[in-house]
Every structure is written in C-alpha cells, then in structure tokens.
Write an enzyme that holds these catalytic residues in place. Structure first.
Site, short mmCIF file in Angstrom:
data_model
loop_
_atom_site.label_atom_id
_atom_site.label_comp_id
_atom_site.label_asym_id
_atom_site.label_seq_id
_atom_site.Cartn_x
_atom_site.Cartn_y
_atom_site.Cartn_z
N HIS A 162 47.80 34.76 37.98
CA HIS A 162 48.58 33.52 38.63
C HIS A 162 48.07 32.53 38.68
O HIS A 162 47.41 32.04 39.92
CB HIS A 162 48.68 34.17 40.10
CG HIS A 162 50.04 33.63 41.04
ND1 HIS A 162 50.05 32.31 41.17
CD2 HIS A 162 51.09 34.18 41.47
CE1 HIS A 162 50.98 32.12 41.76
NE2 HIS A 162 51.59 32.95 42.07
N ASP A 206 61.05 28.16 39.58
CA ASP A 206 60.47 29.62 39.55
C ASP A 206 61.09 30.39 38.60
O ASP A 206 62.27 30.88 38.79
CB ASP A 206 60.71 30.18 41.04
CG ASP A 206 59.86 31.39 41.38
OD1 ASP A 206 59.23 31.96 40.31
OD2 ASP A 206 60.16 31.82 42.47
N GLU A 267 51.58 31.39 34.66
CA GLU A 267 50.94 32.65 34.98
C GLU A 267 51.48 33.76 33.89
O GLU A 267 52.63 34.20 33.77
CB GLU A 267 51.61 33.13 36.16
CG GLU A 267 51.91 32.13 37.29
CD GLU A 267 52.69 32.31 38.34
OE1 GLU A 267 53.25 33.56 38.79
OE2 GLU A 267 53.24 31.45 39.29
O1 LIG Z 1 53.10 33.18 48.24
P1 LIG Z 1 52.98 34.11 47.14
O2 LIG Z 1 53.18 35.78 47.37
O3 LIG Z 1 51.43 33.91 46.54
O4 LIG Z 1 53.74 33.79 45.88
C1 LIG Z 1 53.91 32.64 45.13
C2 LIG Z 1 54.79 32.54 44.03
O5 LIG Z 1 54.45 33.39 43.02
C3 LIG Z 1 55.20 33.30 41.75
O6 LIG Z 1 54.37 33.96 40.76
C4 LIG Z 1 56.48 33.83 41.95
O7 LIG Z 1 57.27 33.42 40.96
C5 LIG Z 1 57.34 33.02 43.15
O8 LIG Z 1 58.23 33.47 43.51
C6 LIG Z 1 56.37 33.17 44.33
O9 LIG Z 1 56.68 32.43 45.48
#
Ligand SMILES: O=P(O)(O)OC[C@H]1O[C@@H](O)[C@H](O)[C@@H](O)[C@@H]1O
Length: 304
Positions: A162, A206, A267
C-alpha cells in the site's frame, strides 16, 4: 554502518551515498521513509501513529491476508478487519542478508499476531511464514514478499504493497500505462475498460486496475518529469487511491488536512482474486521502484 537497529525500527543507509536511506518500523514492517539523494519519496501523515496503536497512515503498509473488507460471508477472511493483520502486527527483524546492495529481512508468523485477531482467520487453523526483504540499491528500492504455507490446511489470501508516494501537487500528477486495463471503480461500484492514456486527479479516486501486464511499468509523471517508475513481479493488480477532501477529513490520523494534495497511492498487489497456497507451497512477489525514468507509453497496441 549501513544497517542500524533500534527497539522500534531499522534504518538502512546506502554505503555509497549517505543521503539515501530507508527506515522500516518493526510494527507492520512498515517502510516509513525512503530518502533518495536527500529527497523524501514517500508520504507519511504528520499524525501517523508510529507507536503500534494503529496501522501507519503513510509509507508502505503491508496488506495481508485480505484487501479491504471481505464481503463473502463464507470466506475465511470475512471476520478480519479491513486490510487484514500484517500491517498491525510487530514483525521480527531477521537481520541483514546482503551487503551490496544492502538488504534486510523481516518475518511474521501466527505467533507474532494478536491471537484474537489471528483466530479470526480460518478459526486460527492457518499456519504461515511471511518474509519481507527490503533492498536499497543505488538507484532502486525494492520490497519483496515471500508467503509460505507452513501448515496442513490450504489457505487463500490477498497481498498488497500500500505505497503512499509524496508528490508536489497531485493535480499536476499523471499516472501512465493503465490504459486498456479492466478497472473496478470502488466509489461507483462499476467495472469498465480504462480508456484514459494517463490518469489525472481532481477528486476522490479509488480504483482497482486488474491484471495489468507485468511488462507495463506504471509511472507517476509530474510536468513531464518521471517521479516514479514501478516494476512489478507477480503483482497483477494495482490500486490507485487518493482520499481527497472529505475522506481525508474523516481520518483522524491524516495530517495536514491538505495533505491529500501531496500524496498519491499506487498499490501493486494481488487483490482482484485470492491466491491459493497448499501445504508447503510458497508465493513470491515484489515491487521495484526507480525514482526517475524516461516516459514510456505502453498500451496493448504499441509500446514506445
Ligand atoms: O484507511 P485504510 O484502512 O488504511 O484504507 C485506505 C484505503 O486503502 C485503499 O487501498 C483502498 O482502495 C481504499 O478504499 C481505502 O480507503
């Protein structure tokens, strides 16, 4: 010293360039900084929690064994929280594995995961070993993951790096080489074929780009300059995310509030479907990031 370990983190410095380094938090084995020739390349929220109280907002959180929240009530990962448990478990530092380029490893097994959380995955019957290798070379930075099924039961999982990149102004950033890919827009809940030669960012974004050919190098380009060239191995899907104004306002650990203008997540992962590992099987994948490059246009029709 090229590798320095503290109680909570590991810092690698490039022996041939003291202004290039990577910092990895043991919590989540989260890369929280990558400095190339004195310049920070990753975005980290000013309010990111680095004390193990919640996953880090920024850097490179690791997503395993599920991406997002599984909606299939019959699936093993359904009881797990969003993005699983790897990003909120403290990994073991396994040490330095090579000197040139400098590489270090971190490991995670069921014993390292909060037991209540771990038992939510297949009622705690899955046994696994994760080994993350972080390599800092002169001009590239690589994160590689190996997942091994060390137990008797077959399991299914997602993986995702991520990665939060730092950009000067996201409205000037363009992302290349996702044209012709099948895209699932998580905001519209629709699937379509991406027709834009380059993605641009003017609102919440997204999307999951699926089965993007490995030969395609995804790039972030800013006013004609390539900021990032991303190569992937065994990671067919790519999530592209920017929370924009309202969503980032709703995240307590997101700061400054205008920070969404300076970040962009690309990601690479395996998230459109699950990977299946039977007893004794291993799965390896990696992302290799170069902080420059020539603009390459790679579509399904031609490649320059
Ligand atoms: O707030 P988190 O759990 O770290 O996620 C952040 C984002 O992560 C991304 O990978 C998703 O596609 C999004 O939908 C999400 O909002």
């Amino acid at each position: 010293m090229a590798v320095e370990e503290t109680d909570t983190q590991v810092i690698i410095t490039n022996p041939s360039d003291p202004n290039s380094s990577v910092t990895i938090l043991k919590y989540g084995a989260t890369v929280i900084s990558w400095i190339y020739k004195g310049e920070e390349k990753l975005w980290l929220s000013d309010d990111a929690k680095l004390d193990g109280s919640k996953p880090v907002r920024g850097g490179i959180p690791l997503v395993f064994p599920v991406f997002g929240k599984c909606k299939d009530a019959s699936h093993d990962t359904e009881p797990l929280p969003q993005h699983g448990f790897a990003r909120n478990s403290t990994w073991q530092f396994l040490g330095q594995v090579t000197e040139s380029p400098c590489a270090v490893q971190f490991g995670l097994g069921p014993e390292d995961v909060d037991q209540e959380l771990y038992k939510k995955w297949g009622k705690g019957r899955h046994d696994f070993t994760l080994v993350l290798t972080v390599t800092l070379a002169d001009d590239t930075f690589t994160t590689q993951i190996e997942v091994e099924n060390t137990g008797a039961s077959t399991f299914e999982f997602n993986w995702l790096f991520h990665t939060y990149y730092r950009v000067e102004d996201v409205t000037d950033s363009l992302v290349t080489n996702l044209m012709d890919s099948t895209c699932y827009d998580q905001l519209l809940a629709t699937t379509y074929q991406e027709k834009a030669p380059m993605l641009s960012f003017h609102e919440e974004f997204d999307r999951i780009y699926k089965k993007v050919e490995e030969e395609k190098h995804i790039q972030i380009v800013d006013k004609g300059k390539v900021l990032v060239t991303l190569e992937r191995e065994n990671l067919p899907d790519a999530v592209v995310w920017n929370p924009w104004i309202e969503k980032s306002k709703g995240m307590a650990d997101f700061a400054p509030k205008l920070g969404y203008m300076n970040m962009l997540c690309i990601e690479p992962g395996h998230v459109a479907d699950f990977i299946t590992l039977t007893r004794g099987e291993k799965w390896i994948a990696s992302q290799k990031i170069t902080p420059f490059g020539e603009i390459r246009v790679q579509t399904d029709i031609y490649s320059v």
